[in-house]
Design a protein around this motif. Structure first.
Motif, PDB file in Angstrom:
ATOM      1  N   ASP A   1     -11.172  -4.724  -0.128  1.00 60.12           N
ATOM      2  CA  ASP A   1     -10.715  -5.346  -1.370  1.00 60.12           C
ATOM      3  C   ASP A   1      -9.244  -5.024  -1.559  1.00 60.12           C
ATOM      4  OD1 ASP A   1     -13.069  -6.560  -2.178  1.00 60.12           O
ATOM      5  OD2 ASP A   1     -13.839  -4.688  -3.037  1.00 60.12           O
TER       6      ASP A   1
ATOM      7  N   GLU B   1      -6.476  -5.252  -4.352  1.00 55.56           N
ATOM      8  CA  GLU B   1      -6.146  -5.502  -5.759  1.00 55.56           C
ATOM      9  C   GLU B   1      -4.629  -5.524  -5.885  1.00 55.56           C
ATOM     10  OE1 GLU B   1      -8.137  -3.076  -8.992  1.00 55.56           O
ATOM     11  OE2 GLU B   1      -6.014  -2.713  -9.427  1.00 55.56           O
TER      12      GLU B   1
ATOM     13  N   ILE C   1      -7.529  -9.910  -7.613  1.00 55.62           N
ATOM     14  CA  ILE C   1      -8.264  -9.216  -6.554  1.00 55.62           C
ATOM     15  C   ILE C   1      -8.564 -10.221  -5.437  1.00 55.62           C
ATOM     16  CG2 ILE C   1     -10.391  -8.010  -5.933  1.00 55.62           C
ATOM     17  CD1 ILE C   1     -10.400  -6.888  -8.784  1.00 55.62           C
TER      18      ILE C   1
ATOM     19  N   GLU D   1      -0.231  -2.804  -4.473  1.00 54.71           N
ATOM     20  CA  GLU D   1      -1.408  -3.260  -3.740  1.00 54.71           C
ATOM     21  C   GLU D   1      -2.338  -2.069  -3.566  1.00 54.71           C
ATOM     22  OE1 GLU D   1       1.697  -4.272  -1.037  1.00 54.71           O
ATOM     23  OE2 GLU D   1       0.495  -5.931  -0.257  1.00 54.71           O
TER      24      GLU D   1
ATOM     25  N   THR E   1      -1.289  -6.027  -8.237  1.00 56.34           N
ATOM     26  CA  THR E   1      -0.719  -6.077  -9.589  1.00 56.34           C
ATOM     27  C   THR E   1       0.762  -6.416  -9.492  1.00 56.34           C
ATOM     28  OG1 THR E   1      -2.317  -4.478 -10.424  1.00 56.34           O
ATOM     29  CG2 THR E   1      -0.285  -4.771 -11.704  1.00 56.34           C
TER      30      THR E   1
ATOM     31  N   THR F   1      -2.934  -8.942 -12.676  1.00 59.64           N
ATOM     32  CA  THR F   1      -3.642  -8.399 -11.519  1.00 59.64           C
ATOM     33  C   THR F   1      -4.617  -9.424 -10.958  1.00 59.64           C
ATOM     34  OG1 THR F   1      -3.456  -6.147 -12.372  1.00 59.64           O
ATOM     35  CG2 THR F   1      -5.210  -6.552 -10.775  1.00 59.64           C
TER      36      THR F   1
END
Lengths: 275, 354
Positions: free
Chosen positions: A223, A225, A241, A212, A227, A239
């Motif tokens: 934000d 993100e 977002i 993260e 994965t 991934t």
């Protein structure tokens, strides 16, 4: 995937709605309390476009109550293009199962922890189930409201590595570090039973590693993100977002699963096997 | 016997929790030259000069986790509350929070041997202190000057605000629902409960906590219990998920009074040989200190008290075997001279005569 099955979408909605209805109606407590030390416009409202605050050690201060955007709880892969998410055959089969049985085997319905990353976005939009970041130099604590039980994660920032042998858990073990102004959290040691999301029912295995990346864009926006590197279920890492916004002058409220009291009411129709 | 086994199951639900990162040294601890944590070093301070309570703490409260009212006179507990304690005991504690998988509520600080509450991790920031529990519940203690609201919506964990009184953190809490018990014995509380905790870090290794309960609809006066916590250095919390444990409450049949069915009469001369104080030979795996059982005779019956939790009558099932020790069995060895065994579903625990 990730195209949604129309029938599943409706059923998932029922399941999700029930997950929310399972909570007693909660009145505001300190939900309009003006938190001190926050940049405000002349009218007293929090200035969400103000610069990112910094902690005394110069790092961005991510502390605050954050509300993830809607839709990812249903399907974390909603923004992905075909080919971004490639599942192993068993995972394809599992997803079809998970979408066809009214979420009977969703561990969250049985009041288990949502797992990582699902715990990051159990609310969204108007259905608030925010999380709170409490940041210290050596430890970041993530407090979660969730739609079932409150829960938390510790992110160790003291430079430790993963233990060699990890007792598998729902929420795994998290270590974090700063990459510039981004907090990067690596998590492993999962029990492999959590779902990645709710409607789509993407599975997770014990081999999963979740990264993260938290970036606070400005005072009011974060934000996230995410994965997922899970060779047990997916052909390649994928991934997503998830944007989150600050829930200003508000806080977490308490949620607890009352011992599956509502489970019996959740399934309105007998489950029919898929043709 | 059934009731006995059942009550024991409640205790046995608690599997030992193995910690991860067991060898990971806790950062920032003062250490002796041999690398061990220096637990008697002065309490650390935060940059703003306040004592820093941060750390992982093992709570030690053998007496009050079982009986929060151990220091109260019976008449200081209102009759409805006394009756409810008796009813909960008779029902084998089936509605205890860890059986229903609901939070312990106001009892976390004093509930030292409840699975999921043996430890607490305190994370201190200037305006907010967080308490993390192994069962994944948490408390937020606000130190930003806000006051408790007058009519809060009742919750399991309540609402907490804190302030510093010298080097002592004073935490006031209210807004609890009335569904939790204050202890294993089942002492109830109402939605009117107010709890005041005073945390004082004596040194690196020791945290003293005083907890005052005020609940005039259930207890005729406020009272205070003291709990000690020891720093758990170089280890960590690991998640414990109550709903993972199949509690099988449907198999918990019978009542506590069923123990009386097998009662036999034992001659006073034999009972008197058992009178004495017994100390556990190998400390219970979750207790910080050896448990102690005191045996007396009252009105021709054997009475036991473990860790000052309160006297309970023992029920003889033979000249040497008894039940009734808060759901545990007792077996005297060699007329008590050889000590006694506290019988638990996880095995027998040997106590020697002091």
């Amino acid at each position: 995937m990730p195209a949604q099955h129309p029938r599943f979408a409706r059923r998932a909605l029922i399941a999700i709605v029930v997950l929310f209805l399972a909570m007693p109606a909660l009145h505001a407590q300190w939900l309009n309390y003006k938190v001190p030390g926050v940049p405000r416009a002349p009218d007293g409202r929090v200035d969400l476009a103000a610069p990112v605050p910094r902690s005394p050690d110069g790092k961005p201060d991510l502390s605050g109550t954050w509300n993830s955007a809607q839709g990812y709880f249903t399907n974390l892969a909603r923004d992905l293009k075909p080919g971004d998410l490639l599942m192993l055959p068993w995972a394809e089969t599992r997803v079809k199962e998970n979408q066809s049985n009214d979420h009977k085997n969703d561990p969250m319905v049985a009041c288990m922890p949502p797992g990582v990353p699902r715990v990051d976005f159990t609310g969204g939009g108007a259905m608030l189930h925010p999380f709170k970041i409490v940041q210290t130099p050596t430890l970041v604590v993530l407090l979660y409201e969730t739609s079932t039980n409150q829960t938390f994660r510790q992110v160790f920032m003291d430079g430790r590595a993963f233990p060699e042998e990890m007792q598998p858990t729902w929420l795994g073990y998290s270590i974090g570090r700063w990459e510039g102004d981004t907090l990067v959290v690596n998590t492993a040691g999962f029990n492999g039973r959590a779902w990645v999301d709710t409607g789509a029912g993407h599975p997770q295995t014990e081999a999963a590693k979740v990264t993260e990346r938290f970036t606070r864009r400005d005072f009011g926006h974060l934000d996230l993100e995410i994965t997922i590197d899970d060779p047990g279920a997916y052909l390649k890492p994928w991934t997503a977002i998830v944007p989150a916004s600050l829930l200003a002058d508000s806080d977490l409220i308490e949620t607890f699963c009352d011992n599956e009291r509502d489970l019996g009411r959740m399934f309105r129709t007998p489950v029919t096997p898929k043709p | 016997m059934k009731a006995f086994l059942i009550a024991l199951t409640a205790v046995a639900l608690s599997a030992p929790v193995s910690a991860q990162w067991l060898d990971q040294p806790t950062a920032g601890l003062p250490r002796t030259p041999d690398g061990k944590p220096n637990l008697s070093a002065p309490a650390p301070r935060t940059p703003d000069g306040k004592p820093d309570l941060s750390g992982l703490w093992t709570k030690i409260s053998p007496k009050y986790s079982r009986n929060i009212a151990a220091d109260l006179k019976a008449e200081e507990i209102l009759p409805w509350a006394r009756a409810l304690v008796e009813q909960r005991r008779e029902d084998l504690g089936k509605e205890y929070m860890n059986v229903r998988c609901v939070p312990l509520g106001p009892g976390y600080t004093t509930a030292a041997d409840s699975t999921g509450a043996e430890m607490m991790k305190i994370v201190q920031t200037p305006g907010l202190i967080i308490v993390l529990n192994p069962d994944l519940t948490y408390r937020q203690i606000f130190l930003d000057g806000r006051a408790l609201e007058a009519a809060p919506n009742p919750t399991w964990m309540g609402y907490s605000v804190g302030r510093w009184d010298g080097d002592t953190l004073v935490v006031e809490s209210a807004g609890f629902n009335d569904r939790t018990w204050l202890d294993h014995d089942g002492h109830p509380h109402t939605e009117g409960l107010r709890m005041t905790e005073r945390y004082h870090r004596r040194d690196v290794g020791t945290l003293d906590v005083e907890v005052t309960f005020s609940d005039p609809k259930a207890y005729s006066k406020p009272w205070t219990v003291a709990v000690r916590a020891e720093l758990a250095a170089d280890t960590e919390l690991i998640e414990w998920v109550c709903n993972e444990s199949p509690h099988g409450v449907e198999h918990w049949v019978g009542k506590a009074s069923d123990e009386r069915r097998d009662e036999v009469q034992v001659a006073p001369a034999i009972l008197s040989k058992y009178v004495g104080t017994y100390e556990e030979q190998q400390p219970y795996w979750r207790a910080a200190a050896a448990r102690v059982v005191r045996i007396t005779v009252v009105d021709g019956k054997l009475v036991a008290n473990m860790d000052d939790r309160g006297d309970v009558p023992l029920i003889a099932t033979s000249e040497t075997s008894f039940t009734g020790l808060y759901g545990l069995g007792v077996e005297f060895i060699e007329g008590g001279a050889g000590g006694l065994l506290v019988k638990h579903v996880s095995g027998n625990y040997r106590f020697g005569r002091k």
